[in-house]
Scaffold this active site. Structure first.
Site, PDB file in Angstrom:
ATOM      1  N   ILE A 138       0.820  -1.325   0.050  1.00 31.52           N
ATOM      2  CA  ILE A 138      -0.004  -0.018  -0.091  1.00 31.52           C
ATOM      3  C   ILE A 138       0.863   1.391   0.030  1.00 31.52           C
ATOM      4  CG2 ILE A 138      -1.877   1.148   1.242  1.00 31.52           C
ATOM      5  CD1 ILE A 138      -2.726  -1.367   0.068  1.00 31.52           C
ATOM      6  N   LYS A 139       0.679   2.334  -0.917  1.00 34.61           N
ATOM      7  CA  LYS A 139       1.285   3.441  -1.021  1.00 34.61           C
ATOM      8  C   LYS A 139       0.771   4.482  -0.142  1.00 34.61           C
ATOM      9  CE  LYS A 139       3.244   4.449  -5.010  1.00 34.61           C
ATOM     10  NZ  LYS A 139       3.606   4.876  -6.267  1.00 34.61           N
ATOM     11  N   ILE A 140       1.414   5.037   0.719  1.00 34.09           N
ATOM     12  CA  ILE A 140       0.869   5.987   1.579  1.00 34.09           C
ATOM     13  C   ILE A 140       1.909   7.334   1.479  1.00 34.09           C
ATOM     14  CG2 ILE A 140       0.642   7.096   3.819  1.00 34.09           C
ATOM     15  CD1 ILE A 140      -0.273   4.139   4.656  1.00 34.09           C
TER      16      ILE A 140
END
Length: 950
Positions: A138-140
């Site tokens: 997941i890209k944050i």
């Protein structure tokens, strides 16, 4: 391609900076994994926008989901999650062979959450579970608000790609967050060996911005030897940042402390070089590839960069370890030129968030266009020609999206509007209508079953006793749909004139009539008087069983509930909370009367749900039908085009009464307002000033060539024109909702609270005062007429006490003098306090047409006391641009009101006089014309007199 495989020998993986369904189904992605050594894939809104907007491979899936009534976010989710899942499956062998260290596919949380910690946490969890693959990352974004979310997700065991890193200090912060999350897990005895994270450091954009700044410092080549040479720093800041960041990486992950964590199975958080395609044609293609090779790093590459590197790339050593001293000197030189690298990187972070937000907006626009094409047979079609407002309207769309107006609207955020302390309560208490299409669909069967039950019992009539929002929606339904076969006829009583009450009563078999007592507050004066009268009449016939012929619609906790219990009403419907009267058409107030006459309310609500879908929070303003309409209305008002002129096809003409109330009562306050012009005959361009906007709402089967030809003429003359086409009458349910959103957005742009009605109470208070005077004296206080002729008396207001310009010897002189006071962009309101029979309507419409043509002023026509709960708020609270002509007549008969000392005739006249007093008090231009003997004769004479000398 051997050089791509050899990268692994230097400790670096390369990931593809692109993902699309075409790459998956064509076998390209698998080939790159199997043959070219690809070790991962990243995605972001820009990548998916490119893939989905141009890829035909998505069309079938989009069409299927549109027909399933998925919203745009659901469609976007399904498309992107499917792509990520398929890519994860292709890279699963890499993931397995690397013991879970490589083979990842990244998917990014919504860019709208970049400044929302809690929202990011919820979204990251949701996406990770939705993808359901161990090699999903997941890209944050590594924003200040994103950092706490990153730590929490890593602590929960979710693999995170930390994106949008530009500064060494922020990079250091996120590394420490990674360590902190692992320490928390270790302290609690949790496994850490499966947790993998990368920190994505963006490069090319750093050089793009710093080169611009450095260019400002390049001056004459003749200079002191001590002077810094900024041109020597061109193209070096990004690489210098990467070198220093990698040095920080080594300092942390080669320390004794890290070694202890490594013994527990911890994985190194690799540095990922992002934005590595060269954006300056003066620089070499591989400037962010060859110098950045190092142990425990990843480089994300585009297809073209991969090809270039495979053909002419060179691998000699771990280049990222070199040049530390030069990198530090680069930063020192920047400081000496007063270029603050922290400010530069903060700007880049802000721009990065905006870039992804813009890409997401474009993607939503593309999906909205595709959905509109698929749904063109299901939803009303709206076309806007903004004329000279087009350029400003586009800017306004951008502003609304930047301020997330749609999302804030559907989140019921009161701060979307003018929100002083006193406004907050009315705004929060007035937004329940937003979700009525969903809330009421579940109750549609309840209403329809009740209607069928009333039909089976043999009732022949339904009478709605209400005012304003409680009555106008039923009036539209009665005239537009009529009753289904076998169902009762619907009558709407919102007129206190005795003749109107008796006219309806003559059509009824009282014992076979259901009376709906509709009042949101439960204390509406007119509604309660109507109830008392008809309850008394029924009691005379059927005694104590009279209550069985009554149902109530009201809000929780009102006096009407107690009254319904006292008089043993058949049923009381408690309306959903936080729904204001004029926004209540899709609530109990509108749905129950429609169900009682056999209208398929489920179809109407389904239509509203489709409009809710097309105008929802995920749809950008320029492709959002309702929000784009609201934007145009608000902008038009700012530009002086505050007269919304409705052109309605024959079947839909009754809709004008409802939308007139919605707009006038919602926007007419604080000296501002949109003025709905309903019922004017469409004329030639020469009949209109530059204060108009035209709205053509038509049923496709009603298409009128004459109206369309005239609309084209006013359009060519530069007037904004909106066209809204309905394919069936049931789409009216969607149009109600469409205009409610548009009005709310227009209110935002006007800077007012569209959910209160601060001036409506003034007329009520004046009416009560006049009734008290009548009760004490037995008559109304007499006013001396300004002019009297043949039974016609004209009374002037305080604003007209100036001496007339010429001697007033006739009715024509008096009225002409009054109309001469009109200024450019004013409007004239005809306000008759008598029943608008076809004959009277024809006369007044003819007068309207004459005033429009001669004065080029807009005109309105609505009878009292109905308009008190409709346009009355606009008259007192809106712009002081109205000329109000009240028309009253003799009260030839009276009907007593049980429990009151006065009858309906007295109440009716008190309302007229009370409103006249209110308009005077507010400093409005107003006259009252009273026909002393016969209304029809007096009105005929008046219309003939005002045409003299024309």
């Amino acid at each position: 391609m051997d050089i791509l495989h050899e990268l692994l020998d230097f400790g670096q993986s390369y990931w593809l900076d692109n993902l699309s369904r075409k790459k998956v189904i064509s076998g390209e992605l698998k080939r790159r994994v199997d043959e070219e050594g690809l070790r991962g894939v990243t995605s972001n809104p820009s990548i998916f926008n490119e893939a989905i907007s141009k890829g035909r491979e998505y069309n079938d899936a989009i069409k299927k989901m549109v027909k399933e009534h998925k919203n745009l976010n659901e469609i976007y989710d399904a498309l992107t999650i499917k792509d990520v899942q398929d890519a994860c499956d292709i890279l699963e062998p890499v993931f397995r062979k690397s013991n879970g260290f490589d083979g990842f596919v990244s998917i990014e949380v919504s860019p709208y959450l970049a400044r929302d910690t809690e929202g990011t946490i919820l979204e990251a969890r949701r996406l990770y579970n939705a993808v359901g693959r161990a090699n999903c990352m997941i890209k944050i974004p590594g924003t200040k608000e994103g950092v706490p979310a990153i730590e929490q997700m890593l602590y929960e065991g979710i693999n995170i790609n930390i994106t949008l890193l530009f500064s060494v200090s922020r990079y250091t912060e996120v590394v420490n967050v990674y360590l902190q999350a692992l320490k928390r897990r270790l302290k609690e005895g949790k496994e850490i060996s499966h947790i993998v994270s990368v920190a994505s450091f963006f490069l090319s954009r750093i050089d793009t911005l710093t080169d611009q700044l450095l260019g400002q410092y390049v001056i004459s080549p003749v200079r002191s030897k001590k002077y810094l040479y900024p041109e020597k720093l061109f193209g070096k800041v990004a690489t210098a940042s990467a070198v220093i960041a990698y040095q920080r990486f080594r300092g942390i992950f080669e320390s004794e402390e890290w070694q202890k964590m490594k013994n527990h199975g911890a994985n190194v958080q690799r540095v990922l070089w992002a934005s590595t395609s060269n954006k300056d044609p003066l620089y070499e293609d591989l400037r962010y590839v060859e110098p950045l090779i190092g142990q425990n790093t990843i480089n994300t590459l585009t297809e073209s960069t991969i090809t270039t590197f495979a053909k002419k790339g060179k691998l000699k050593k771990c280049t990222i370890r070199e040049g530390l001293m030069e990198a530090e000197q680069t930063f020192d030189s920047l400081g000496k030129m007063s270029i603050n690298i922290d400010m530069v990187t903060q700007q880049l972070e802000n721009e990065g968030v905006q870039k992804f937000t813009d890409a997401f907006q474009k993607l939503m626009n593309n999906l909205a266009h595709k959905r509109a094409e698929i749904m063109k047979e299901s939803c009303p079609l709206q076309l806007i020609n903004a004329g000279g407002l087009e350029s400003d309207l586009k800017k306004l769309y951008t502003s609304l999206d930047e301020k997330q107006a749609g999302r804030r609207l559907f989140a019921s955020s009161p701060n979307l509007w003018k929100a002083d302390k006193e406004d907050i309560q009315t705004i929060v208490g007035g937004l329940g209508w937003l979700h009525l299409p969903e809330d009421m669909v579940t109750r549609a069967k309840e209403f329809m079953n009740f209607g069928a039950h009333i039909k089976r019992e043999g009732y022949t009539s339904v009478v709605l006793l209400g005012m304003g929002g409680s009555s106008l929606c039923s009036e539209v339904a009665r005239k537009t749909f009529g009753s289904a076969p076998g169902y009762p006829q619907l009558y709407v009583l919102d007129d206190t004139q005795p003749e109107s009450i008796l006219a309806i009563e003559k059509k009824l078999i009282l014992e076979k009539t259901i009376f709906i007592v509709a009042s949101k507050s439960g204390s509406t004066l007119e509604t309660n008087c109507f109830f008392k009268y008809f309850y008394d009449r029924l009691t005379e016939r059927i005694g104590s069983k009279a209550g069985n012929n009554f149902v109530a619609i009201t809000d929780e906790g009102t006096s009407l509930i107690k009254m319904a219990e006292k008089y043993k009403f058949r049923k009381t419907f408690i309306n959903l909370p936080a729904v204001g009267g004029r926004y209540s058409v899709l609530s109990d107030f509108g749905i129950l009367p429609m169900a009682l006459i056999g209208i398929n309310v489920r179809s109407l609500l389904d239509s509203a749900k489709l409009v809710m879908l097309c105008s929802g929070p995920d749809v950008p303003a320029n492709t959002n039908p309702a929000i784009s309409l609201g934007a145009l209305l608000g902008l038009a008002q700012h530009k002086g085009r505050d007269k919304i002129t409705f052109v309605l096809s024959s079947t839909l003409k009754p809709f004008g009464f409802w939308v007139e109330q919605l707009i006038a009562e919602s926007t007419g306050k604080e000296g501002k307002g949109l003025i709905p012009v309903n019922g004017e005959k469409l004329g030639s361009p020469s009949a209109y000033g530059d204060d108009r906007i035209f709205v053509h709402i038509y049923l496709n089967s009603d298409k009128n060539a004459q109206d369309e030809n005239r609309l084209k003429l006013v359009e060519r003359a530069g007037h904004p024109v909106v066209r809204i086409k309905l394919l069936s009458k049931t789409q009216l349910g969607g149009i109600y909702y469409h205009w409610e959103i548009a009005t709310a957005i227009a209110g935002m742009i006007l800077g007012i609270n569209p959910f209160d009605q601060p001036n409506v109470a003034e007329s009520k208070e004046n009416t009560n005062n006049i009734l008290e005077e009548w009760t004490r004296k037995g008559n109304f206080q007499k006013q001396k007429p300004l002019f009297e002729y043949d039974g016609i008396k004209i009374y002037d207001g305080t604003m007209l006490n100036e001496k007339p310009k010429h001697k007033q010897n006739s009715v024509n002189d008096v009225i002409g003098s009054f109309l001469e006071s009109a200024k450019e962009h004013d409007y004239i309101a005809l306000l008759p306090y008598f029943e608008l029979t076809p004959y009277r309507t024809k006369l007044l419409q003819s007068w309207r047409e004459e005033m429009k043509s001669n004065l080029k002023e807009a005109t309105t026509l609505l009878n009292g006391p109905r308009y008190l709960h409709s346009t009355g708020q606009l008259h007192k609270g809106g712009p002081n641009s109205g000329l109000y002509i009240l028309l009253t007549g003799p009260e030839n008969q009276d009907i007593p009101i049980p429990g009151q000392k006065y009858g309906f005739a007295t109440l009716h006249m008190a309302q007229a006089l009370g409103d006249f007093r209110s308009l005077e008090t507010k400093g409005r231009k107003v006259i009252r014309i009273h026909f002393g003997k016969n209304i029809d004769a007096g009105l005929t004479s008046l219309c003939e007199l005002v045409k003299e000398d024309k």
